[in-house]
Design a protein around this motif. Structure first.
Motif, PDB file in Angstrom:
ATOM      1  N   HIS A 101      13.073   3.741  -7.146  1.00 15.50           N
ATOM      2  CA  HIS A 101      12.095   3.457  -8.812  1.00 15.50           C
ATOM      3  C   HIS A 101      11.037   2.834  -8.351  1.00 15.50           C
ATOM      4  N   ALA A 102      11.422   1.411  -7.572  1.00 11.18           N
ATOM      5  CA  ALA A 102      10.175   0.718  -8.087  1.00 11.18           C
ATOM      6  C   ALA A 102       9.304   0.308  -6.880  1.00 11.18           C
ATOM      7  N   GLY A 103       9.941  -0.496  -5.327  1.00  9.61           N
ATOM      8  CA  GLY A 103       8.888   0.115  -4.589  1.00  9.61           C
ATOM      9  C   GLY A 103       9.009  -1.263  -3.587  1.00  9.61           C
ATOM     10  N   PHE A 104       8.388  -1.911  -2.727  1.00 11.11           N
ATOM     11  CA  PHE A 104       9.003  -2.376  -1.595  1.00 11.11           C
ATOM     12  C   PHE A 104       8.429  -3.508  -1.630  1.00 11.11           C
ATOM     13  N   THR A 105       8.746  -4.217   0.049  1.00 13.39           N
ATOM     14  CA  THR A 105       7.774  -5.450  -0.123  1.00 13.39           C
ATOM     15  C   THR A 105       7.998  -5.634   1.690  1.00 13.39           C
ATOM     16  N   ASN A 106       8.135  -4.955   3.079  1.00 15.69           N
ATOM     17  CA  ASN A 106       8.675  -5.757   3.978  1.00 15.69           C
ATOM     18  C   ASN A 106       6.800  -4.336   4.750  1.00 15.69           C
ATOM     19  N   GLN A 107       6.121  -5.000   5.071  1.00 19.30           N
ATOM     20  CA  GLN A 107       5.348  -3.997   5.593  1.00 19.30           C
ATOM     21  C   GLN A 107       6.265  -3.246   7.054  1.00 19.30           C
ATOM     22  N   LYS A 108       7.458  -3.170   7.628  1.00 20.84           N
ATOM     23  CA  LYS A 108       8.103  -2.569   8.519  1.00 20.84           C
ATOM     24  C   LYS A 108       8.397  -1.470   7.501  1.00 20.84           C
ATOM     25  N   GLY A 109       8.470  -1.337   6.425  1.00 21.28           N
ATOM     26  CA  GLY A 109       9.603  -0.267   5.950  1.00 21.28           C
ATOM     27  C   GLY A 109      10.530  -0.665   5.125  1.00 21.28           C
TER      28      GLY A 109
END
Length: 242
Positions: free
Chosen positions: A129-137
């Motif tokens: 829906h919006a996004g995510f922040t973790n660089q691992k996925g």
């Protein structure tokens, strides 16, 4: 021939949903991915939920949770209420549910409780829906609320040099993990668009149906899309979200 179709934020606009499904000539052979925010805004929220529950029985559907589903579920199941939610579309939901029987409310609670945080398909395309922040996925996201609320993914995509490839050192790591990312949540009307917007490998399908915009459905492979009429034309006696 089957297609994979993705639909942006509906916000209680059942008439728009019915219109785009018709205009796209959707059949049971198609897979339909809903990016969340089915609820809040126009006064058809419970009817949208009923429609999706019924559609899931005849079509291959994937339903992703948006921040508005999260808030409506908290209100329906726990009585959690807040003024900010009501000001951003929740009031119409509260008003219309006054006439909805408890049996139907419980069915809606069950549906909203089973929504997906995200969907990752066999071609490494992410739908959230919006996004995510973790660089691992997404599998490693510490703060799962980011799936519903994050805006930094879209901000990063908007600010990027579109000539960069996913293998470039300066390409954001979280975005480079996926072939493509499909989101809603932040209306593209805020940056002057009325159609789906692509920046880097991110596609934003929220074309402002909560406000004065249209609802959009898009073929994930070909990028052909179909839109409803502007929602105020379909609901001339309502204001939608301010």
């Amino acid at each position: 021939m089957s297609r994979t179709l993705v639909i942006g934020d509906i916000h209680g606009g059942l008439r728009a949903l019915e219109q785009v499904l018709e205009r796209a000539h959707v059949t049971p052979a198609d897979k339909i991915i809903f990016l969340g925010d089915f609820v809040d805004g126009w006064n058809d929220t419970p009817h949208v939920v009923d429609f999706l529950i019924a559609l899931d029985k005849t079509h291959d559907c994937i339903f992703i949770k948006g921040n508005h589903e999260e808030m409506v579920l908290q209100w329906l199941s726990e009585g959690h209420d807040n003024e900010e939610w009501r000001l951003h579309g929740g009031q119409s939901t509260v008003d219309v549910y006054e006439a909805i029987h408890d049996e139907i409310k419980n069915r809606h609670i069950d549906f909203l409780s089973r929504l997906n945080d995200y969907h990752l398909d066999e071609r490494n395309r992410l739908f959230v829906h919006a996004g995510f922040t973790n660089q691992k996925g997404v599998e490693f996201e510490y703060f799962r609320g980011m799936f519903c609320w994050d805006r930094t993914l879209w901000e990063a995509a908007l600010s990027m040099d579109n000539t960069l490839s996913r293998k470039d050192l300066f390409y954001p790591k979280r975005m480079a993990l996926y072939e493509e990312i499909f989101i809603g949540h932040t209306p593209v009307t805020r940056i002057g668009y009325s159609v789906p917007v692509n920046r880097a490998n991110v596609w934003n399908l929220d074309t402002g149906a909560a406000f004065k915009g249209r609802l959009t459905i898009m073929d994930v492979d070909t990028k052909e899309f179909w839109q409803s009429k502007p929602l105020p034309e379909l609901y001339p006696n309502e204001r939608g979200r301010n």
